[in-house]
Design an enzyme around this catalytic site. Structure first.
Site, PDB file in Angstrom:
ATOM      1  N   GLY A 115       0.812  -0.960   0.059  1.00 15.64           N
ATOM      2  CA  GLY A 115       0.102   0.100  -0.083  1.00 15.64           C
ATOM      3  C   GLY A 115       0.814   1.395  -0.089  1.00 15.64           C
ATOM      4  N   GLY A 117       1.774   2.768  -2.559  1.00 18.38           N
ATOM      5  CA  GLY A 117       1.289   3.650  -3.888  1.00 18.38           C
ATOM      6  C   GLY A 117       2.315   3.251  -5.118  1.00 18.38           C
ATOM      7  CB  SER A 118       3.561   0.131  -6.362  1.00 20.91           C
ATOM      8  OG  SER A 118       2.460  -0.543  -6.409  1.00 20.91           O
ATOM      9  CB  SER A 119      -0.483   2.281  -9.282  1.00 23.28           C
ATOM     10  OG  SER A 119      -0.811   0.841  -8.815  1.00 23.28           O
ATOM     11  CG  ASP A 162      -1.704   8.108  -4.415  1.00 23.50           C
ATOM     12  OD1 ASP A 162      -2.221   9.057  -4.915  1.00 23.50           O
ATOM     13  OD2 ASP A 162      -2.296   6.982  -4.630  1.00 23.50           O
TER      14      ASP A 162
HETATM   15  O1  PMV Z   1      -5.044   2.963   0.323  1.00 25.65           O
HETATM   16  P1  PMV Z   1      -4.309   4.007   0.304  1.00 25.65           P
HETATM   17  O2  PMV Z   1      -2.961   3.951   0.908  1.00 25.65           O
HETATM   18  O3  PMV Z   1      -3.927   4.357  -1.328  1.00 25.65           O
HETATM   19  O4  PMV Z   1      -4.833   5.361   1.001  1.00 25.65           O
HETATM   20  C1  PMV Z   1      -6.089   5.859   0.625  1.00 25.65           C
HETATM   21  C2  PMV Z   1      -6.609   6.773   0.965  1.00 25.65           C
HETATM   22  C3  PMV Z   1      -7.809   7.456   0.765  1.00 25.65           C
HETATM   23  O5  PMV Z   1      -8.101   8.675   1.682  1.00 25.65           O
HETATM   24  C4  PMV Z   1      -8.937   6.605   1.332  1.00 25.65           C
HETATM   25  C5  PMV Z   1      -7.976   7.657  -0.739  1.00 25.65           C
HETATM   26  C6  PMV Z   1      -7.224   8.448  -1.306  1.00 25.65           C
HETATM   27  O6  PMV Z   1      -7.135   8.871  -2.597  1.00 25.65           O
HETATM   28  O7  PMV Z   1      -7.077   9.855  -0.449  1.00 25.65           O
END
Ligand code: PMV
Length: 330
Positions: A115, A117-119, A162
């Site tokens: 999680g 944020g590799s993409s 991200d």
């Molecule tokens: O799942 P992650 O680590 O990409 O985090 C998502 C965070 C959210 O607030 C739920 C979505 C976003 O794009 O901000």
């Protein structure tokens, strides 16, 4: 005069949400830090009108597509972000050099399961590389806009935090769509990262929360408001290195995420183990359901907290935070 090269390697960091997940999708601010495990992409301009991708970390081997068909037809999951990033760059036509063919190879220092944020990080690498190779000289905000569009084209939702972390690095105070991207001037964050072993599905968690918000609009809006207020206080606590207060705010943010219904048993177990072992504060990071927890620790407390997270079934990920954003490697 700058030379036109036909190949470049770029890297971008992963990210961890510190405060404000979910509420950030609905206009409240968040805090995010860049982590010191990086995504790398080598991008080459070729003369054949073909898009080629090798991304072994996500099982994409020698994927080929005519450039004119970018974004059309079935795209394997692991190729989506990079293919659409190349398409969006091509359509935006920012460079001096026209793209005939593009060959991309990615390699990640971290698992796509964490999680981190590799993409988004790979999207940012590819756009930065194309900007460099075509002499488009896109600034960070222009890279953000193209990369964020790519994320929205594919996922339909997301704040873009991200993408911002991958580009700007450091630790950011961020508002959806890059309305505010404010780097916080700090040197480090005493954080432990514990991976739950469960892959979170960000889009379905956003959907679940949004269903709840339709059913109980006032309750959920109120939670978002409170998260937003916590973020403002956390920003001050981070800047003044007030770890005690920051920890308390993390615990409160975690409570609110539990109220949104996005925590999970495994995360809760790791969180309470870290707290019992003396963490200033701890919470899940990201959409919830799985992925990682973060625990704020003192120098003396670090080892005990680490062991407690492991005893609760978590895997410690050894990565720095607050690291440099996207950069050209060679
Ligand atoms: O799942 P992650 O680590 O990409 O985090 C998502 C965070 C959210 O607030 C739920 C979505 C976003 O794009 O901000």
């Amino acid at each position: 005069m700058k030379q036109f090269n036909n190949s470049v390697s770029v890297s971008a960091p992963g990210k961890l949400m510190l405060f404000g997940e979910h509420a950030v999708v609905y206009g409240r601010p968040c805090l995010v830090t860049a982590v010191g495990q990086r995504m790398k992409a080598t991008v080459e301009l070729t003369d054949e009108p073909i898009f080629q991708l090798n991304a072994p970390d996500v099982q994409v081997i020698n994927y080929l597509k005519p450039m004119r068909k970018l974004g059309i037809g079935d795209i394997p999951k692991g190729a989506r972000f990079i293919e659409i990033a190349v398409k969006n760059f091509t359509h935006a036509r920012p460079g001096l050099v026209k793209l005939k063919g593009v060959k991309v190879t990615t390699q990640s220092e971290f698992s796509s399961l964490f999680g981190f944020g590799s993409s988004s990080a790979s999207t940012v690498c590819v756009i930065k590389a194309l900007s460099e190779l075509t002499n488009a000289d896109l600034n960070n905000k222009a890279i953000f806009n193209l990369a964020y569009k790519t994320v929205l084209d594919i996922q339909g939702k997301g704040s873009g935090f991200d993408v911002a972390a991958a580009i700007y690095g450091g630790t950011l105070y961020f508002v959806i769509g890059g309305k505010v991207i404010e780097p916080l001037n700090i040197d480090s964050l005493p954080l432990l990262i514990g991976y739950s072993g469960i892959k979170a599905d960000t889009v379905s968690l956003i959907d679940e929360v949004s269903k709840k918000a339709k059913k109980y609009p006032e309750v959920i809006e109120n939670i978002y408001d409170n998260i937003g207020k916590l973020v403002e206080q956390a920003k001050i606590a981070i800047l003044s290195k007030n770890w005690q207060t920051l920890g308390e705010l993390m615990n409160t943010n975690q409570k609110l995420l539990e109220n949104l219904g996005v925590s999970a048993e495994k995360l809760n177990n790791m969180i309470s183990a870290a707290r019992k072992a003396g963490a200033y504060g701890t919470k899940l990071s990201g959409a919830g359901g799985g992925d990682c927890i973060i625990a704020l620790h003192s120098v003396q407390g670090k080892l005990a907290i680490k062991k407690a997270i492991e005893a609760a079934g978590g895997q410690i990920i050894d990565a720095k935070t607050n690291v440099e954003g996207v950069r050209i490697e060679s």
